[in-house]
Design a protein around this motif. Structure first.
Motif: not given
Length: 167
Positions: A43, A45-46, A49-50
């Motif tokens: 991910d 692009e973030k 969520k974790p």
């Protein structure tokens, strides 16, 4: 390895300014980026969520262990230095194919910023999952959720449907 690919535009195409392609820079950036990661979900692009990232990785890793098909999902905010999303995804797939730890059976590239998604697959799964099937899965399960901004649900549902077809 020959790849089968198609592109779906999520909402509208983003006009990209003319950029020059520099394969050496791209390859070196990818090498440094992927040299430490063999996860199924990357991910960049973030947008996840974790806990979502962990759940999706677990699902895809368990599927890979059982069926030996590797589904890789990559999110990216930019396709620089490439001129098209398709070109970026194809070159990324070719780069990943060179390393047995990273070589995807299916590669899903998503960009929230560019509002695009691309799915590439290897030819040897065509008998289980053809172009029409993949296009239907993306259109039915991913695009409605992507339009709502629910990237995790879009990727989870698409992954689950792809897994069902490959079992």
């Amino acid at each position: 390895m020959k790849k089968l690919f198609f592109t779906l535009l999520l909402l509208s195409s983003v006009l990209l300014s003319a950029q020059t392609k520099n394969d050496i820079d791209f390859a070196s950036r990818l090498k440094s980026t992927f040299s430490q990661s063999t996860d199924c979900v990357n991910d960049f692009e973030k947008i996840l969520k974790p806990e979502e990232l962990k759940a999706l990785n677990t699902t895809l890793n368990n599927f890979e262990k059982k069926y030996l098909y590797k589904i890789v999902i990559i999110t990216t905010p930019s396709i620089e230095p490439f001129q098209s999303f398709e070109e970026f995804a194809t070159d990324l797939d070719q780069f990943l194919s060179k390393d047995p730890r990273l070589d995807p059976t299916l590669l899903i590239v998503v960009s929230k910023t560019l509002r695009q998604i691309q799915l590439l697959s290897v030819d040897f799964i065509k008998y289980k999952l053809n172009t029409e099937d993949t296009q239907n899965i993306i259109s039915t399960y991913s695009i409605p959720e992507l339009k709502k901004g629910n990237y995790y649900k879009a990727l989870e549902q698409a992954s689950n449907e792809l897994i069902k077809k490959l079992q």
